[in-house]
Design an enzyme around this catalytic site. Structure first.
Site, mmCIF file in Angstrom:
data_model
loop_
_atom_site.group_PDB
_atom_site.id
_atom_site.type_symbol
_atom_site.label_atom_id
_atom_site.label_comp_id
_atom_site.label_asym_id
_atom_site.label_seq_id
_atom_site.Cartn_x
_atom_site.Cartn_y
_atom_site.Cartn_z
ATOM 1 N N LEU A 274 0.912 -1.186 -0.053
ATOM 2 C CA LEU A 274 0.041 0.039 -0.007
ATOM 3 C C LEU A 274 0.957 1.323 -0.187
ATOM 4 O O LEU A 274 1.795 1.644 0.785
ATOM 5 C CB LEU A 274 -0.839 -0.017 1.251
ATOM 6 C CG LEU A 274 -1.755 1.120 1.171
ATOM 7 C CD1 LEU A 274 -3.052 0.680 0.022
ATOM 8 C CD2 LEU A 274 -2.664 1.486 2.571
ATOM 9 N N HIS A 275 0.406 2.164 -0.699
ATOM 10 C CA HIS A 275 1.351 3.539 -0.944
ATOM 11 C C HIS A 275 0.174 4.419 -1.656
ATOM 12 O O HIS A 275 -0.528 4.124 -2.223
ATOM 13 C CB HIS A 275 2.384 3.331 -1.945
ATOM 14 C CG HIS A 275 2.182 3.037 -3.626
ATOM 15 N ND1 HIS A 275 1.983 1.562 -3.638
ATOM 16 C CD2 HIS A 275 1.908 3.383 -4.549
ATOM 17 C CE1 HIS A 275 1.719 1.368 -4.725
ATOM 18 N NE2 HIS A 275 1.761 2.622 -5.387
#
Length: 335
Positions: A274-275
């Site tokens: 996740l970014h």
């Protein structure tokens, strides 16, 4: 100007200036494209790593974006070289006008067109080197048609998730950043909390010469969240922390207020850790279109309304012709 899209993005030449800004990056993400530009983000001004590069073919190019993607060999290894004209900076204008030569091409009344030959220091080419490059990198940068995919929650569980789990999409480069083994000097801000913490650093597509094309990535410390589909209301403290502290860090560092920022997630993402993307509003960053980008503010609000919103919601996203996931959707009769 917009930077070429990578990993999960679709990618879209101009006369080459006399000097190239050399940035060598070992892209070990097997088709991803992440935060920084190599260990420490250092530039090797004295070493021309491309002097032995032998061109095989041009994978993609865009006169509008002033980018070119070239496949070839570097020291007998497959490589992809990305050339991108850097934007003209205001602080170089005096040198640009005084240290350049003009060749008249056309004159009509008050209008004149010239070819301006810049001095070596006033115009550069940002150069990214991917070596050794895999077939996935070649496919990623190659010009391809795209198709819009409709993915239900059930499709994700039966098609997308099994495909992701079978692929060897390495995110070791992400862990290197989180563990300060690479690019530590490029970190703009970090919250070290293991649950709600993250690292904020410039995306390798941004040369940091001006804020007009500002592009930063917030990478979460949690390692079990692959994408938007994994998010539930339990992750709201994490998302709210990124949203608030990321904007504060950018204001402090770049003097850019929250009202000038576009903060969003990609789905599908380019790499499955996740970014969150922070770009300047008005900059047409790759993948910022409605078919791929999800504003973080909307994501937070959706999860506040429905804790399992992204587990069940039908999502749409583009996939390029050679994408293996597109083949899986076709085999399942979903396209």
């Amino acid at each position: 100007m917009a930077e070429p899209a990578v990993k999960r993005d679709g990618v879209e030449a101009d006369e080459l200036p006399q000097r190239a800004e050399k940035k060598a990056r070992v892209d070990d993400e097997n088709g991803g494209g992440g935060g920084g530009g190599g260990e420490g983000g250092e530039e090797a001004e004295s070493e021309n790593v491309l002097c032995g590069f032998k061109t095989s073919n041009v994978l993609n190019d865009s006169a509008r974006e002033k980018t070119m993607f070239i496949r070839g060999k570097l020291a007998d290894q497959e490589a992809v070289v990305i050339l991108e004209k850097t934007p003209i900076r205001e602080d170089t204008l005096a040198e640009l006008f005084s240290g350049s030569t003009l060749k008249l091409e056309m004159k009509n009344d008050i209008y004149s067109t010239y070819r301006l030959h810049c001095s070596s220091s006033s115009s550069m080419i940002k150069t990214t080197v991917v070596c050794p490059a895999t077939d996935k990198h070649v496919t990623k940068y190659q010009r391809q048609e795209s198709s819009l995919v409709e993915e239900t929650g059930e499709d994700y569980q039966s098609i997308t998730l099994p495909y992701i789990q079978k692929q060897t999409f390495s995110v070791q480069w992400v862990y290197n950043i989180l563990e300060k083994k690479a690019e530590a000097d490029r970190i703009v801000y970090e919250d070290p909390d293991p649950e709600v913490g993250f690292v904020l650093l410039p995306d390798f597509k941004w040369d940091q010469k001006q804020v007009d094309d500002l592009y930063l990535i917030a990478i979460v410390h949690q390692r079990d969240i692959k994408s938007l589909r994994d998010l539930t209301s339990e992750h709201l403290p994490l998302l709210q922390n990124i949203f608030q502290k990321g904007k504060e860090a950018i204001l402090q560092r770049y003097n850019l207020p929250a009202s000038k920022l576009r903060v969003y997630l990609h789905y599908q993402p380019s790499y499955y850790h996740l970014h969150v993307h922070f770009t300047k509003l008005g900059y047409e960053a790759p993948g910022c279109g409605v078919e791929r980008a999800h504003l973080l503010a909307d994501v937070i609000q959706n999860l506040q309304s429905d804790p399992r919103y992204y587990e069940t919601r039908t999502l749409y996203f583009p996939l390029r012709a050679n994408d293996g996931l597109l083949s899986k959707f076709k085999e399942a009769g979903r396209l």
